[in-house]
Design a protein around this motif. Structure first.
Motif, PDB file in Angstrom:
ATOM      1  N   MET A  45       0.857  -1.175   0.000  1.00 50.49           N
ATOM      2  CA  MET A  45       0.000   0.000   0.000  1.00 50.49           C
ATOM      3  C   MET A  45       0.898   1.231   0.000  1.00 50.49           C
ATOM      4  O   MET A  45       1.700   1.422   0.909  1.00 50.49           O
ATOM      5  N   LEU A  46       0.771   2.051  -1.025  1.00 51.14           N
ATOM      6  CA  LEU A  46       1.583   3.259  -1.099  1.00 51.14           C
ATOM      7  C   LEU A  46       1.149   4.219  -0.002  1.00 51.14           C
ATOM      8  O   LEU A  46      -0.028   4.537   0.121  1.00 51.14           O
ATOM      9  N   MET A  47       2.122   4.660   0.780  1.00 50.44           N
ATOM     10  CA  MET A  47       1.833   5.598   1.850  1.00 50.44           C
ATOM     11  C   MET A  47       2.088   7.036   1.395  1.00 50.44           C
ATOM     12  O   MET A  47       1.276   7.922   1.646  1.00 50.44           O
ATOM     13  N   ALA A  48       3.228   7.242   0.755  1.00 49.90           N
ATOM     14  CA  ALA A  48       3.600   8.609   0.393  1.00 49.90           C
ATOM     15  C   ALA A  48       4.689   8.589  -0.653  1.00 49.90           C
ATOM     16  O   ALA A  48       5.414   7.606  -0.813  1.00 49.90           O
ATOM     17  N   GLU A  63      -1.821   9.301   7.812  1.00 49.22           N
ATOM     18  CA  GLU A  63      -1.662  10.468   8.672  1.00 49.22           C
ATOM     19  C   GLU A  63      -0.267  11.059   8.525  1.00 49.22           C
ATOM     20  O   GLU A  63       0.728  10.457   8.944  1.00 49.22           O
ATOM     21  N   LYS A  64      -0.181  12.252   7.988  1.00 47.31           N
ATOM     22  CA  LYS A  64       1.118  12.867   7.762  1.00 47.31           C
ATOM     23  C   LYS A  64       1.821  13.259   9.050  1.00 47.31           C
ATOM     24  O   LYS A  64       3.049  13.344   9.093  1.00 47.31           O
ATOM     25  N   THR A  82       5.852   8.191  14.453  1.00 46.88           N
ATOM     26  CA  THR A  82       5.802   8.882  15.743  1.00 46.88           C
ATOM     27  C   THR A  82       4.747   8.256  16.645  1.00 46.88           C
ATOM     28  O   THR A  82       3.702   7.779  16.170  1.00 46.88           O
ATOM     29  N   SER A  83       5.052   8.221  17.921  1.00 41.92           N
ATOM     30  CA  SER A  83       4.135   7.668  18.914  1.00 41.92           C
ATOM     31  C   SER A  83       3.543   6.353  18.406  1.00 41.92           C
ATOM     32  O   SER A  83       2.323   6.216  18.238  1.00 41.92           O
ATOM     33  N   ALA A  84       4.421   5.411  18.179  1.00 40.55           N
ATOM     34  CA  ALA A  84       4.009   4.146  17.557  1.00 40.55           C
ATOM     35  C   ALA A  84       3.072   3.359  18.471  1.00 40.55           C
ATOM     36  O   ALA A  84       3.192   3.386  19.703  1.00 40.55           O
ATOM     37  N   HIS A  85       2.142   2.669  17.849  1.00 43.41           N
ATOM     38  CA  HIS A  85       1.208   1.797  18.551  1.00 43.41           C
ATOM     39  C   HIS A  85       1.244   0.426  17.912  1.00 43.41           C
ATOM     40  O   HIS A  85       1.692   0.276  16.757  1.00 43.41           O
ATOM     41  N   PRO A  86       0.743  -0.588  18.599  1.00 39.93           N
ATOM     42  CA  PRO A  86       0.798  -1.947  18.036  1.00 39.93           C
ATOM     43  C   PRO A  86       0.208  -2.065  16.639  1.00 39.93           C
ATOM     44  O   PRO A  86       0.694  -2.850  15.822  1.00 39.93           O
ATOM     45  N   GLU A  87      -0.810  -1.274  16.333  1.00 40.03           N
ATOM     46  CA  GLU A  87      -1.419  -1.361  14.995  1.00 40.03           C
ATOM     47  C   GLU A  87      -0.500  -0.815  13.902  1.00 40.03           C
ATOM     48  O   GLU A  87      -0.779  -1.005  12.705  1.00 40.03           O
TER      49      GLU A  87
END
Lengths: 117, 114
Positions: A45-48, A63-64, A82-87
């Motif tokens: 999946m292309l993010m940016a 989310e940029k 930034t502020s990484a979460h398990p997802e």
């Protein structure tokens, strides 16, 4: 030729911390670098898309402010989660295209596996 | 719009068997078509490409022909090896934006058994 590297190849971090992933074109200058995310058994999946010296263009739904991309030179782009979460745990892959005018082929890095605990 | 549809896997073959992985596409205009391969634990590698109708891309014994009339780019290999076990992605690039807009299929996992 056309080798792209990524560092680190895998990283484990705690929830709430930030992680930086580097993408380098080793033997060519890359006008454009791309960041993808790959979920297990799914496609990329292309993010940016990032161009050297300018702001990245993010795909819809990405989310940029969470996925910060910096493309400071023709051979280096960084993705900071930034502020990484398990997802956010996933396989992150970068790719790059030549600046020689041959823009129809993307060369991919080996990927970085991020695991957020 | 642009999209790529490839056959669902997984595909399991015996060594030296014939391989076909189907890929069809939808595109506005005349895209370039690609097959990428992802070996276990590695990133995607370009396997072959074709940039116009009737072009045949080939590499490492793999072939794919750009068929405009059937909008297809099926991947074939006459005799697979255990080392060909990987995930194969069909992709197209938008003709207007080139590599800035690469669309991937969902990938087909191939396992070759001795």
């Amino acid at each position: 030729g056309a080798v792209v590297s990524q560092h680190p190849s895998w990283v484990i971090c705690k929830s709430g911390t930030s992680v930086k992933i580097e993408c380098r074109s080793l033997d060519f200058q890359a006008t454009t670098m791309f960041w993808y995310r790959q979920f297990p058994k799914q496609s990329l999946m292309l993010m940016a898309t990032s161009n050297e010296g300018s702001k990245a263009t993010y795909e819809q739904g990405v989310e940029k402010d969470k996925f910060l991309i910096n493309h400071a030179s023709l051979t280096l782009s960084t993705l900071t989660v930034t502020s990484a979460h398990p997802e956010d745990s996933s396989f992150y892959i970068c790719s790059a295209t030549h600046s020689s005018g041959r823009t129809d082929t993307q060369y991919f890095g080996p990927g970085t596996r991020l695991t957020v605990l | 719009g642009n999209s790529v549809t490839q056959m669902e896997g997984p595909v399991t073959l015996s060594e030296e068997a014939f391989l076909t992985i189907n890929c069809t596409y939808t595109a506005t205009g005349y895209p370039s078509l690609f097959w990428y391969v992802q070996y276990p634990g590695e990133g995607l590698q370009l396997l072959l490409k074709a940039t116009k109708a009737d072009d045949k891309g080939s590499n490492k014994g793999f072939e794919a022909t750009y068929r405009k009339e059937t909008t297809s780019f099926h991947l074939e290999k006459g005799s697979v090896q255990v080392s060909d076990s990987a995930v194969y992605f069909c992709a197209l690039s938008d003709p207007q934006t080139g590599a800035n807009n690469l669309f991937f299929g969902t990938g087909t996992r191939l396992t070759v058994i001795p």
